[in-house]
Design an enzyme around this catalytic site. Structure first.
Site, mmCIF file in Angstrom:
data_model
loop_
_atom_site.group_PDB
_atom_site.id
_atom_site.type_symbol
_atom_site.label_atom_id
_atom_site.label_comp_id
_atom_site.label_asym_id
_atom_site.label_seq_id
_atom_site.Cartn_x
_atom_site.Cartn_y
_atom_site.Cartn_z
ATOM 1 N N PHE A 102 -2.392 16.423 3.804
ATOM 2 C CA PHE A 102 -2.723 15.756 2.547
ATOM 3 C C PHE A 102 -1.446 15.610 1.739
ATOM 4 C CE2 PHE A 102 -4.335 14.623 -1.504
ATOM 5 C CZ PHE A 102 -5.426 13.823 -1.176
ATOM 6 N N GLU A 134 0.848 -1.193 0.000
ATOM 7 C CA GLU A 134 0.000 0.000 0.000
ATOM 8 C C GLU A 134 0.878 1.235 0.000
ATOM 9 O OE1 GLU A 134 -2.602 1.484 -0.314
ATOM 10 O OE2 GLU A 134 -4.193 1.027 1.095
ATOM 11 N N ASP A 135 0.438 2.308 -0.617
ATOM 12 C CA ASP A 135 1.190 3.554 -0.490
ATOM 13 C C ASP A 135 0.939 4.200 0.873
ATOM 14 O OD1 ASP A 135 -1.442 3.960 -1.232
ATOM 15 O OD2 ASP A 135 -1.046 5.701 -2.476
ATOM 16 N N ASP A 186 -4.605 5.348 5.727
ATOM 17 C CA ASP A 186 -5.225 6.563 6.272
ATOM 18 C C ASP A 186 -6.330 6.114 7.241
ATOM 19 O OD1 ASP A 186 -6.332 9.037 6.714
ATOM 20 O OD2 ASP A 186 -6.420 9.638 4.623
ATOM 21 N N ARG A 190 1.109 12.267 -9.090
ATOM 22 C CA ARG A 190 1.642 10.924 -8.803
ATOM 23 C C ARG A 190 3.108 10.817 -9.229
ATOM 24 N NH1 ARG A 190 -2.657 7.388 -7.480
ATOM 25 N NH2 ARG A 190 -4.620 7.823 -8.522
HETATM 26 C C1 PRP Z 1 -5.883 5.788 -1.432
HETATM 27 C C2 PRP Z 1 -4.528 5.228 -1.084
HETATM 28 C C3 PRP Z 1 -4.846 4.009 -0.273
HETATM 29 C C4 PRP Z 1 -6.150 4.380 0.405
HETATM 30 C C5 PRP Z 1 -5.884 4.745 1.822
HETATM 31 O O1 PRP Z 1 -6.304 5.116 -2.572
HETATM 32 O O2 PRP Z 1 -3.779 4.927 -2.238
HETATM 33 O O3 PRP Z 1 -5.044 2.877 -1.084
HETATM 34 O O4 PRP Z 1 -6.695 5.475 -0.322
HETATM 35 O O5 PRP Z 1 -7.018 5.271 2.416
HETATM 36 P P1 PRP Z 1 -7.824 4.576 3.606
HETATM 37 O O6 PRP Z 1 -6.825 3.990 4.575
HETATM 38 O O7 PRP Z 1 -8.566 5.764 4.182
HETATM 39 O O8 PRP Z 1 -8.751 3.556 3.027
HETATM 40 P P2 PRP Z 1 -7.379 5.676 -3.584
HETATM 41 O O9 PRP Z 1 -8.684 4.992 -3.341
HETATM 42 O O10 PRP Z 1 -7.351 7.164 -3.563
HETATM 43 O O11 PRP Z 1 -6.883 5.128 -4.976
HETATM 44 P P3 PRP Z 1 -5.470 5.297 -5.702
HETATM 45 O O12 PRP Z 1 -4.533 4.313 -5.024
HETATM 46 O O13 PRP Z 1 -5.789 4.928 -7.098
HETATM 47 O O14 PRP Z 1 -4.992 6.716 -5.539
#
Ligand code: PRP
Length: 184
Positions: A162, A109-110, A113, A175
């Site tokens: 953010f 995961e990146d 949150d 990105r």
């Molecule tokens: C973002 C991020 C994580 C997730 C974290 O993804 O990359 O996967 O939200 O948030 P959380 O812990 O509150 O669930 P996003 O749905 O924005 O998609 P992306 O990876 O395509 O940017």
């Protein structure tokens, strides 16, 4: 004042609040994570599952620092729209083709949150009988109230701002920044 290593054209003129982690700091930590992961999996098949899109740069750098055989596949889930606040809805748009049973699964995961994305995904993956199921997150905000599983490998504790860059977006922009920054 931002360091001169930022390339203003990359942001389309949008001002960043600050660089949170620069390229060198990220590279050093990713190399350490690679070593930690290599040491943690002495045997068995390892499948690294990158959660798109946010993990695409981190995943690419990370797997090249893991010194053992492994396979790579992806998951696509979407939880945020063009807003900076989690919508709380997780949609699974792509499911890995590869079988998970009997394999060590490492979800990459990146950012963690609210933890909603991981909680939803991990319950789906756990039902497929992997030998083990762990998470590696580049950034952890430590704000998730009900995280069903501890994040075993964490790159950095993340400030409650953010964050964009190194795979992370705001409305699909930023990105490609090679560093991690916060938005004004
Ligand atoms: C973002 C991020 C994580 C997730 C974290 O993804 O990359 O996967 O939200 O948030 P959380 O812990 O509150 O669930 P996003 O749905 O924005 O998609 P992306 O990876 O395509 O940017």
């Amino acid at each position: 004042m931002l360091p001169s290593t930022t390339r203003p054209k990359q942001t389309g003129g949008r001002e960043l609040a600050r660089i949170v982690f620069d390229q060198e700091t990220i590279a050093k930590r990713v190399a350490e994570l690679g070593q930690e992961i290599t040491a943690a999996y002495p045997d068995g098949e390892l499948l690294v599952l990158g959660l798109l899109k946010g993990s695409f740069i981190f995943l690419g750098d990370l797997v090249r620092q893991i010194d053992r055989p492994l396979q790579v596949d992806f998951l696509v889930a979407a939880s945020y729209g063009a807003d900076t606040v989690s919508s709380g809805t997780v949609r699974l748009l792509y499911d890995p083709e590869t079988r998970l049973d009997g394999k060590h699964i490492l979800v990459v995961e990146d950012i963690v949150d609210t933890g909603k994305t991981l909680n939803r995904l991990l319950s789906i993956l756990a039902a497929r009988s992997p030998k083990s199921l762990e998470i590696c997150a580049l950034l952890h905000k430590h704000v998730a109230e009900h995280l069903g599983r501890e994040v075993k490998f964490v790159g950095f504790d993340c400030p409650k701002e953010f964050i964009v860059g190194y795979g992370l977006d705001h409305a699909e922009n930023f990105r490609h920044l090679p560093y991690i920054a916060s938005l004004r």
